[in-house]
Design an enzyme around this catalytic site. Structure first.
Site, PDB file in Angstrom:
ATOM      1  N   GLY A   1       2.516   5.698  -3.186  1.00  0.00           N
ATOM      2  CA  GLY A   1       3.776   6.361  -3.814  1.00  0.00           C
ATOM      3  C   GLY A   1       3.739   6.887  -5.251  1.00  0.00           C
TER       4      GLY A   1
ATOM      5  N   ALA B   1       0.813  -1.025   0.126  1.00  0.00           N
ATOM      6  CA  ALA B   1       0.163  -0.012  -0.126  1.00  0.00           C
ATOM      7  C   ALA B   1       0.855   0.959   0.076  1.00  0.00           C
ATOM      8  CB  ALA B   1      -0.792   0.379   0.698  1.00  0.00           C
ATOM      9  N   ASP B   2       2.093   1.470   0.520  1.00  0.00           N
ATOM     10  CA  ASP B   2       2.748   2.871   1.165  1.00  0.00           C
ATOM     11  C   ASP B   2       4.044   2.455  -0.565  1.00  0.00           C
ATOM     12  OD1 ASP B   2       2.479   3.014   3.353  1.00  0.00           O
ATOM     13  OD2 ASP B   2       4.506   1.523   3.862  1.00  0.00           O
ATOM     14  N   LEU B   3       3.813   1.610  -1.321  1.00  0.00           N
ATOM     15  CA  LEU B   3       4.737   1.461  -2.467  1.00  0.00           C
ATOM     16  C   LEU B   3       3.564   2.100  -3.254  1.00  0.00           C
ATOM     17  CD1 LEU B   3       7.280  -1.536  -2.551  1.00  0.00           C
ATOM     18  CD2 LEU B   3       7.484   0.813  -2.146  1.00  0.00           C
TER      19      LEU B   3
END
Length: 390
Positions: A174, A169-171
């Site tokens: 971004g 989810a973070d990647l």
């Protein structure tokens, strides 16, 4: 390679202010930095003996923050805030991933900076969106994996929820924010005005469900855990070999027939219950067991060579060290050298995007805390004085 004599890159001339922390925001900014933007990373002053960035010399930080300059500003002070707004006035992009309430308290939210520089593209990542019932909540990758449905479909049937082995989810947040920023910059060429571009860990996680989400939205089908088997295409999955495991993907009728013939069992493809995809899906356990009983008799290299010769998608299951020893990974240059004044020669993960005529390289090693504060602020003051004299 230093930033002064670097060759022209696609985003050269673009100035980016980086207010990001953790992983999602820095992932976005890393794309812009790698392709030539002048990224100024703004960090608060650290207390004595403390680095607000965490382990600055660890692999994670070094991999995320190459090709940037770094300054320290106290945005809570009048002097720091004034210096920041002078930077805003000449910037093209600002990226942040603070809680929505924090940027309003610091007076650096979209409305505050848009009034100073209408051309600025302002990119934001949050946990759950800038407003709504969860708008003020802090978001973390694993929380988003759970709330966004991913953990319910990851793992073996009946195993219970399982997180994915990377902060997906973070990647993805971004990556998608970088795409959104470039879209807004493209529009700005026509309008001269920037936009506020937002995404969140929850939004990208639901987006990344893709066909699994569409199964529910269009057919009312709630996907379940399928382990290493593809949820709808059979046979696709992991099979044991004499010395490990391999992935095989032979779900179409044509590929399944090739697989059967290559393995010396052309009769499998003629079985009435296995002729159609619907039948193979219903009988996946028997099919997988039949294939596994054969693959375990030979090493992985034997099967990958045989299947490749017959046009059947397959591949080994590598550990991370084996990934970077793989000849194709080495050919693609996915381990990119970087010379750090503190760490010496190290390697970081290269951008997965290539462009004709552009060489991917680290132009600037990951900066020290506040390394470029004097340089950047002196330039800002010089530019402000020049404007005042006009």
């Amino acid at each position: 390679m230093d930033g002064t004599h670097a060759p022209a890159l696609p985003l050269q001339g673009l100035r980016v202010l980086d207010l990001t922390l953790a992983r999602a925001g820095p992932t976005c900014v890393r794309h812009l930095a790698d392709w030539g933007a002048d990224v100024i990373r703004i960090e608060p002053p650290a207390a004595e003996g403390e680095d607000v960035a965490g382990n600055r010399y660890g692999p994670d930080f070094q991999n995320l923050h190459r090709n940037k300059r770094a300054i320290q500003l106290d945005l809570k002070s009048n002097e720091g805030y004034a210096a920041f707004m002078r930077l805003v006035a000449d910037a093209d992009v600002l990226v942040e991933n603070m809680r929505p309430t924090v940027k309003h308290r610091l007076k650096i939210a979209w409305g505050d900076v848009h009034a100073v520089n209408p051309r600025l593209v302002y990119g934001s990542i949050s946990g759950f969106g800038q407003d709504g019932p969860y708008g003020t909540r802090a978001g973390l990758d694993q929380i988003a994996q759970g709330m966004g449905g991913l953990m319910s479909i990851t793992g073996l049937p009946g195993q219970g929820p399982v997180r994915v082995g990377i902060p997906i989810a973070d990647l993805t947040a971004g990556n998608m924010l970088a795409f959104g920023i470039m879209t807004a910059l493209f529009e700005r060429q026509r309008t001269g005005v920037g936009r506020w571009v937002t995404t969140s860990l929850l939004e990208v996680q639901v987006f990344m469900l893709d066909f699994q989400a569409a199964r529910w939205l269009m057919e009312g089908d709630v996907p379940q855990q399928a382990g290493n088997d593809h949820p709808t295409s059979i046979p696709t999955g992991v099979f044991p070999t004499q010395d490990g495991h391999i992935n095989i993907a032979a779900s179409s009728g044509r590929l399944f027939a090739r697989l059967c013939t290559a393995m010396g069992h052309a009769d499998w493809a003629e079985k009435p219950e296995w002729k159609l995809q619907t039948g193979r899906s219903a009988d996946r356990i028997a099919i997988n067991a039949a294939i596994a009983a054969e693959t375990v008799k030979q090493p992985s290299a034997y099967w990958t060579a045989l299947f490749e010769e017959n046009g059947i998608p397959c591949g080994p299951i590598n550990t991370i060290d084996q990934v970077f020893a793989d000849p194709q990974v080495r050919h693609l240059g996915l381990a990119m050298p970087m010379h750090s004044p503190r760490l010496g020669k190290v390697e970081v993960v290269a951008s997965p995007v290539s462009m004709s005529g552009v060489t991917k390289a680290v132009r600037r090693p990951t900066p020290e805390a506040g390394e470029h504060t004097a340089e950047v602020l002196a330039k800002v003051e010089q530019e402000a004085s020049a404007w005042a004299a006009v």
